[in-house]
Design a protein around this motif. Structure first.
Motif, mmCIF file in Angstrom:
data_model
loop_
_atom_site.group_PDB
_atom_site.id
_atom_site.type_symbol
_atom_site.label_atom_id
_atom_site.label_comp_id
_atom_site.label_asym_id
_atom_site.label_seq_id
_atom_site.Cartn_x
_atom_site.Cartn_y
_atom_site.Cartn_z
ATOM 1 N N ALA A 270 -1.125 10.300 1.997
ATOM 2 C CA ALA A 270 -0.409 10.773 3.356
ATOM 3 C C ALA A 270 -0.636 9.907 4.436
ATOM 4 O O ALA A 270 -1.396 8.911 4.324
ATOM 5 N N PHE A 271 -0.075 10.115 5.613
ATOM 6 C CA PHE A 271 -0.258 9.284 6.740
ATOM 7 C C PHE A 271 0.060 8.140 6.272
ATOM 8 O O PHE A 271 -0.528 7.167 7.031
ATOM 9 N N ASN A 272 1.348 7.706 5.673
ATOM 10 C CA ASN A 272 1.699 6.327 5.435
ATOM 11 C C ASN A 272 2.312 5.654 6.559
ATOM 12 O O ASN A 272 2.367 4.542 6.651
ATOM 13 N N LEU A 273 3.197 6.484 7.222
ATOM 14 C CA LEU A 273 4.087 5.641 8.332
ATOM 15 C C LEU A 273 3.616 5.795 9.708
ATOM 16 O O LEU A 273 3.079 6.876 9.966
ATOM 17 N N LEU A 274 4.206 5.058 10.580
ATOM 18 C CA LEU A 274 3.615 4.917 11.818
ATOM 19 C C LEU A 274 4.880 5.904 12.544
ATOM 20 O O LEU A 274 5.926 5.821 12.503
ATOM 21 N N PHE B 180 0.898 -1.347 0.136
ATOM 22 C CA PHE B 180 0.030 0.074 0.168
ATOM 23 C C PHE B 180 0.871 1.141 -0.091
ATOM 24 O O PHE B 180 1.896 1.407 0.676
ATOM 25 N N PHE C 126 -0.437 5.191 0.356
ATOM 26 C CA PHE C 126 -1.266 6.097 0.468
ATOM 27 C C PHE C 126 -0.955 7.538 0.055
ATOM 28 O O PHE C 126 0.305 7.940 0.093
#
Lengths: 251, 811
Positions: free
Chosen positions: A104-108, A100, A102
Motif C-alpha cells: 500500500a501507499f505506493n503513490l504520491l 518497486f 509495495f
C-alpha cells in the motif's frame, strides 16, 4: 562503481546475494534478521519469497534492492556491487535498475497517475519512450485514468499504476512486497497474471515477497525462509507443494 | 492523569520543543522588559539622588522656607559628618561631544559614594571631577577641558571616579567653592545629608535631628535616609511606566504570534496522535477525560515554557543592565509584573491549545485505529467565515476612507481602528485566500523541475496548516513593515516641513572671542563648501545694526543666495528682509535701520531666509549702514536632507565647535538620529515576533515531515537523492514563508500609508510624503526568507537521514 568482468555484458544471473547477514541490536538483545543467506536470481525469473513473520523475507528483499545495507555479505544487482557504492550512487542504482511495488501507499498523493508512473524518469531527468509508455499503460488498462489523482483510483487501479511505474525504467529487477495484500481476489489474480506475463514475455526479473501460497503458485520458484535462513527452494511451485513445505517448517 | 501527561512530555520532548520555545520567548520578552525597566528606573532614581547614597539621615527643608539649619544639626549629639546637597544640571561640551552632566557638590569623605580612579578631588571653583561614566561619554580624562554651554565657562577635569553613568544621568563633582561662587548658601540649601557617628543608630539620630530642626522651622524634617531613597526611586519608577507599557505592547504582539504558532502545533500533534487517542477511547476513556488529559499537557508545557522564559528574561535584563552599568545600583525584580508575565504565558498556552484539543479529540475510537493516509484536508472555506471577513473588510475600508479624507484631530485613532478591522479580516480570512496564493506561487515552480514541482504540490495539500503558518508571519511582518513605512514617511514629511519653513540648511558663523562678528577663515569656508553632501555655498558679508529697536546681524545679499537656499528671493536697494515674526511685530511698512556708518529708512519685507535676530539688505545698502565684515556668515545647501547626520558630523569636525553651526539641517539631523534609534529599537522588538513566527514555520515543516515519512521513504526508494529531498523541504518552507511575508509587506505598507495620511489629516502636516525605506524593508524580507530556509534544515536532515526501509516498515 564496480561491475563484473567485462566479458559478461549480459549476465544470466541478474542478481545475487552471497552470505548475507543482517543483525540488529547488541549483546544479549541481538536479533539476526538474516543469517548467512546466499541466493542467485536468473534473468527473466519470477521468484516468490515466503516465510512466517520474522523469517527475514522483507529484510532479504530490502538488502537485495539496495534499500538497506547488510551487516556483512555482498549483493550484486544488474552488474553493480552494492556494498561498494556510497549513498548517492546507490540511490541512482535504485532509480535506474530497480522497480518497486509495495502493499500500500505506493503513490504520491499530489501527483496524477501519469506523473506517478514517469516519476523515476523525471527524477533522472529523462523523457519516457512514448511507445513503451503507451504499451505499458494499455496493457494495464490505465488509458482513461492517467489524469486522476490516487485518491480517485480504486485499490486495484493504484496497484496497477505502481506496476506501470516499476516497469517504465525497464529495471534489472522488480521487487514486489505483498503486492496483493490489500486487494480482493479478482484484482489479485489479474495482477499476478500480469506479473507472470511480463516475466515470461518481456524477460523481466521479478522477486515477490508474499505470505499467500496461492500467490506463490504464480511464480516459477519459491524460496522459503525461516529465522533468517533459506530452508527450502521449490521449483515450479503449486499452492499445495508450498503449503506442505510450510507445514514442514512448523513441525 | 498528571503522571501520564508528564510521562508523555518526558518521552517525546521533540514534539513540544517548539511550543515551549514560543512561550519562553514571549515570556522572556515580558519578563526582560519588566526587569529592565525596573532596574534602569531604580538606577536612574539612585543616580539622580546620588548624594543621598551613603547618608544615614536626610534633612529636608520645605518649599519657600529659608532656614539655616547647619548649627542645629551640628549641635545635635550623634552627628558624625554633615553636608549640604547642591545639584545642578548642565550641558557640557568637550570638542564636538555634548552631554548633560549633573554636577553635585563634593561632601566630606564619609559621605562619599564613589572613589577616585585617577587624579584628585576638585577644590577650586573651576575644577571638577567626572564620574567614570561621564568621562568615557565625553572622551575625557584628567586635565581635560570642558566648556559649560550657556555660560561661556571652561572647567578643568582633575579627577575621575569609579561611578558609572546611568541611562540619562552622568555625574560630575564640583567643590563647594564652585557652588558658593554660584550663589548657593547654607540658608538656601534644601537638603542636608548627615552621617551618624559610630555607635549611633540612624533611626535614633533621625528622631533627635527631627526635634532639633523643627525648633528652627516647623517646615523642616529629618528622616532616615533609607526611606527618602526608597521614595525617590519609587517616584521615578512611575515615570518609567510609560516606557514599560510600550515594551509590553510589543511583548503582547509576540505573545499573540506565539499563540498562533502553538495553536498550529497542537493541531498537528493531535492529528499525529490520532491512534493514541483512538486507543484511549477504545479502552474506555470518555471524551472529556481525553480532553482533560491534553489540556493538562498544554498547561504543563505552558508552565515549563513560562518558567524558562522567566529565567531567560531576567538573564537578558541583567546582561543589558550590566552593559549599561545600571546594574551598579542593583537589580530590581518587580515581583508583581513577573507574576503577571508567568500567568500570561500559561494562560496563552492553554487558550491557544483549547480549540485544537477540542477538535482533535473528536475522534471515533475505530476511526483512529485504522491506518490513515497523511492528512489531506481539502476543506472548503466556510461561508460564514467569508461573510464575516467580508463585512469586516468593508467596514475597515470605510473607516479608513474616513480617516484619510476628513480633517479631524482624531484621524490617527480612526486610522488605527480601521487598521485593526482590516487586520482581523485579513488574518481570520487567511484560509480563504492563502491556499490560492500558494497555488499561484506553486505555478511558478511547475516549469523548473521535478523536485520543485513536488514541493509546490506538498505546500498546498494541507491548506489549513499552511495558512496558520503563513498567518503568523503575516502578523509579525505586517506590523514591522507598518512601523517602518510609517517612520520613513513621517521622517520624510517632517524633513520636508523643516526644509519648507527654514530654507537655510546650514549656517556657519565665526564669532570672535568677545562675541562680535568675525570672518570665517577662507580655508574653513572652502573646506565646508567641499563637504560631501553639500551642493551649494554662499558667503555673506555682515555687520551689526539695529532694525527699529532691535539689534540684529545685518547681512548683505549675495548672488549665490538662491542657489544655496533654494529660495528665489532678491532684495532691492530700498528693502530690508526680516523674519515673518519680526515683520508682524513691527506693524509698519517701513523701518529705520541704523548702523555704525549711517542709517536708512527701508521697506519691510518678510522672508523665511532670516531668523529673528537677523535682517538682510542689498550689499550696496549694507555698505551705507555699517562696515561690512566679509565672510561673516556662510550658508550651505545640503542636497539630500536624509544625509543630514553625515553632513553634520563632517561640518562639526571642520568648525570644531558645535556653537558655530545652526540651520534646519541641525534640527533635521537631531530629528533623524532620534527616529533612527526609535526605528531600530521597535524593529528589534518586532523581530522577536517574527522569530516566533519563523519557529512556527520550522515546526510546521518538521511535523509535516514526520507525517510524510512513508512518502519520503518511497521517494528515496524510487531514486530521489537525499540532498534533493532536503531541497524539496527547503522550497516548501520558503514558499509558505514567502506568501506570509509578501502579504505582510503589502498590508504593512498599506497600513503605514494609512497611518501617515491620517496623521496629516489630523493637522500634523501640510502635505504628507509616502516613503518606503527600501533597503531596510528588502533586507528584512531577505533575512526572513533566509531564516525560513534555515528552518527547513533540521527537518530536512531528519527526513533524509532515515533509511528507506525504516520508514517503509508497516505501522
Amino acid at each position: 562503481m564496480s561491475t563484473l568482468s567485462t566479458t559478461e555484458t549480459l549476465p544470466d544471473q541478474i542478481a545475487s546475494a552471497t552470505d548475507l547477514t543482517k543483525t540488529y541490536g547488541t549483546g544479549e538483545a541481538v536479533v539476526r534478521a538474516l543469517d548467512g543467506v546466499s541466493v542467485d536470481f536468473d534473468r527473466g525469473s519470477f521468484t516468490a519469497i515466503m516465510g512466517p513473520s520474522g523469517s527475514g523475507k522483507s529484510t532479504l528483499m530490502h538488502c537485495l534492492a539496495g534499500l538497506d545495507r547488510p551487516t556483512s555479505g555482498q549483493v550484486v544487482l544488474g552488474g553493480h556491487v552494492l556494498s561498494e557504492l556510497n549513498d548517492r550512487a546507490l540511490t541512482n542504482v535504485r532509480r535506474d535498475n530497480v522497480g518497486f511495488v509495495f502493499q500500500a501507499f505506493n503513490l504520491l498523493p499530489t501527483l496524477t497517475a501519469l506523473q506517478n508512473i514517469v516519476l523515476p524518469l523525471d527524477l533522472a531527468g529523462r523523457r519516457p519512450d512514448q511507445a513503451a509508455l503507451d504499451q505499458i499503460v494499455t496493457s494495464l488498462g490505465l488509458g482513461n485514468r492517467l489524469s486522476h489523482l490516487p485518491s480517485q483510483l480504486s485499490g486495484g487501479q493504484q496497484q496497477r499504476v505502481a506496476i506501470a511505474r516499476a516497469l517504465i525504467t525497464r529495471p534489472a529487477v522488480v521487487f514486489a512486497d505483498e503486492p496483493t495484500g490489500a486487494l480482493d481476489s479478482t484484482s489479485s489474480h489479474q495482477l499476478l497474471d500480469y506479473l507472470r506475463h511480463t516475466s515470461q514475455v518481456f524477460d523481466q526479473t521479478i522477486v515477490m515477497v508474499t505470505h499467500d501460497p496461492n500467490a506463490a503458485a504464480y511464480a516459477d520458484r519459491t524460496l522459503l525462509l525461516s529465522d533468517g535462513r533459506i530452508v527450502d527452494d521449490l521449483i515450479a511451485p503449486t499452492a499445495d507443494t508450498v503449503l506442505s513445505a510450510m507445514k514442514r517448517l512448523g513441525a | 492523569m498528571l503522571r501520564q501527561a508528564w510521562s508523555e512530555v518526558r518521552h517525546h520532548p521533540g514534539r513540544f520543543v517548539s511550543t515551549i520555545l514560543a512561550i519562553a520567548i514571549s515570556v522572556a520578552f515580558l519578563t526582560g522588559s519588566a526587569v529592565l525597566v525596573a532596574t534602569e528606573g531604580q538606577a536612574q532614581g539612585k543616580a539622580m539622588n546620588v548624594s543621598l547614597a551613603t547618608a544615614d539621615v536626610v534633612v529636608t527643608i520645605g518649599e519657600d522656607v529659608e532656614a539655616n539649619v547647619r548649627p542645629a544639626i551640628a549641635a545635635t549629639p550623634g552627628v558624625g559628618a554633615l553636608a549640604p546637597v547642591f545639584t545642578e544640571s548642565d550641558v557640557v561640551t568637550a570638542g564636538v561631544v555634548s552631554q548633560v552632566i549633573q554636577l553635585v557638590n563634593l561632601p566630606p569623605e564619609s559621605l562619599r559614594w564613589a572613589t577616585l580612579t585617577a587624579g584628585r578631588w576638585p577644590s577650586a571653583a573651576d575644577e571638577i571631577a567626572l564620574s567614570g561614566g561621564a568621562a568615557s561619554a565625553l572622551g575625557l580624562g584628567v586635565d581635560g577641558e570642558l566648556a559649560l554651554s550657556g555660560r561661556d565657562e571652561k572647567v578643568r577635569v582633575v579627577g575621575v571616579t569609579n561611578e558609572p553613568s546611568g541611562l540619562f544621568v552622568k555625574t560630575g563633582y564640583a567643590a563647594d567653592a564652585r557652588f558658593a561662587a554660584a550663589g548657593y548658601t547654607d540658608s538656601a540649601t534644601r537638603t542636608w545629608v548627615i552621617k551618624a557617628a559610630p555607635g549611633t543608630p540612624p533611626a535614633t539620630l533621625a528622631a533627635g535631628l527631627d526635634a532639633a530642626v523643627k525648633r528652627v522651622s516647623p517646615k523642616v524634617r529629618a528622616e532616615p535616609a533609607e526611606s527618602v531613597r526608597a521614595e525617590a526611586v519609587a517616584h521615578l519608577a512611575r515615570d518609567f511606566d510609560v516606557f514599560a507599557n510600550v515594551l509590553w505592547a510589543f511583548a503582547v504582539v509576540s505573545l499573540v504570534v506565539g499563540m498562533i504558532t502553538i495553536s498550529n502545533t497542537f493541531s498537528i500533534t493531535l492529528a499525529q496522535r490520532r491512534r493514541q487517542i483512538g486507543l484511549l477511547r477504545a479502552v474506555g476513556a470518555t471524551g472529556s477525560q481525553v480532553r482533560r488529559r491534553f489540556l493538562l499537557e498544554a498547561l504543563l508545557l505552558g508552565v515549563a515554557g513560562s518558567v524558562l522564559g522567566l529565567v531567560v528574561g531576567i538573564g537578558i535584563a541583567a546582561a543589558e543592565t550590566a552593559w549599561s552599568t545600571a546594574l551598579f545600583w542593583g537589580l530590581s525584580l518587580p515581583l508583581e509584573q513577573l507574576g503577571i508575565a508567568l500567568s500570561l504565558g500559561v494562560l496563552a498556552t492553554a487558550v491557544a491549545a483549547f480549540v485544537p484539543i477540542l477538535r482533535g479529540t473528536k475522534v471515533a475510537p475505530l476511526e483512529a485505529l485504522q491506518p490513515v493516509l497523511s492528512g489531506e484536508e481539502r476543506r472548503k472555506g466556510s461561508v460564514v467565515r467569508a461573510v464575516v471577513c467580508g463585512l469586516l473588510l468593508v467596514a475597515g475600508l470605510g473607516v479608513a476612507t474616513v480617516a484619510v479624507t476628513v480633517t479631524n484631530p482624531y484621524s490617527l485613532l480612526i486610522a488605527i481602528a480601521a487598521g485593526a478591522l482590516i487586520s482581523v479580516a485579513v488574518l481570520f480570512g487567511g484560509p480563504l485566500f492563502v491556499p490560492s496564493l500558494l497555488k499561484a506561487s506553486g505555478h511558478l515552480f511547475r516549469w523548473t523541475g521535478t523536485v520543485p514541482r513536488l514541493a509546490a504540490g506538498n505546500a498546498e495539500r494541507n491548506p489549513r496548516r499552511a495558512t496558520a503558518t503563513a498567518t503568523a508571519l503575516m502578523l509579525a511582518v505586517g506590523l514591522m513593515v507598518t512601523l517602518q513605512v510609517a517612520t520613513a514617511s513621517v521622517r520624510l514629511t517632517v524633513l520636508d516641513e523643516i526644509a519648507a519653513h527654514y530654507p537655510v540648511d546650514l549656517q556657519v558663523v565665526w564669532p570672535a572671542a568677545n562675541g562680535d562678528l568675525g570672518s570665517i577663515p577662507t580655508a574653513v569656508a572652502a573646506q565646508l563648501a567641499r563637504v560631501p553632501g553639500v551642493d551649494g555655498s554662499v558667503l555673506l558679508a555682515g555687520g551689526t545694526a539695529t532694525v527699529g529697536e532691535q539689534q540684529v546681524t545685518l547681512l548683505g545679499y549675495a548672488a549665490g543666495v538662491p542657489a544655496a537656499t533654494g529660495a528665489n528671493t532678491a532684495v532691492a536697494d530700498g528693502q530690508v528682509l526680516v523674519s515673518p515674526f519680526v515683520a508682524e511685530n513691527l506693524k509698519k511698512k517701513t523701518v529705520t535701520v541704523k548702523g555704525t556708518a549711517g542709517k536708512r529708512e527701508l521697506t519691510v519685507a518678510a522672508s523665511q531666509l532670516v531668523t529673528s535676530d537677523q535682517a538682510m539688505v542689498s550689499s550696496a545698502t549694507l555698505a551705507q549702514i555699517t562696515t561690512p565684515i566679509p565672510g561673516a556668515v556662510q550658508w550651505l545647501s545640503v542636497a539630500d536632507r536624509s544625509q543630514a547626520v553625515a553632513v553634520m558630523v563632517a561640518v562639526n569636525g571642520i568648525v570644531e565647535s558645535a556653537d558655530r553651526v545652526t540651520g534646519s539641517v541641525v534640527e533635521a539631523a537631531f530629528y533623524e538620529q532620534t527616529m533612527d534609534i526609535l526605528l531600530a529599537i521597535t524593529t528589534g522588538l518586532l523581530a522577536v515576533a517574527v522569530l516566533i513566527a519563523l519557529i512556527g514555520v520550522s515546526n510546521t515543516l518538521g511535523l509535516s515531515v514526520v507525517e510524510r515519512t512513508r512518502e519520503s521513504a518511497l521517494l528515496r526508494a524510487l531514486g530521489l537523492q537525499a540532498r534533493s529531498l532536503r531541497v524539496m523541504l527547503l522550497i516548501e518552507a520558503v514558499q509558505v514563508a514567502l506568501v506570509g511575508i509578501v502579504v505582510g509587506v503589502v498590508a504593512g505598507a498599506g497600513f503605514g500609508w494609512l497611518a501617515v495620511t491620517a496623521l496629516g489629516r489630523s493637522g500634523g502636516f501640510d502635505s504628507v510624503r509616502f516613503a518606503v525605506d527600501l533597503p531596510t524593508t528588502a533586507g528584512m524580507v531577505g533575512i526572513a526568507v533566509l531564516a525560513a530556509a534555515l528552518a527547513s534544515v533540521l527537518p530536512g536532515r531528519r527526513a533524509a537521514k532515515a533509511a528507506p526501509t525504516e520508514a517503509l516498515a508497516d505501522i
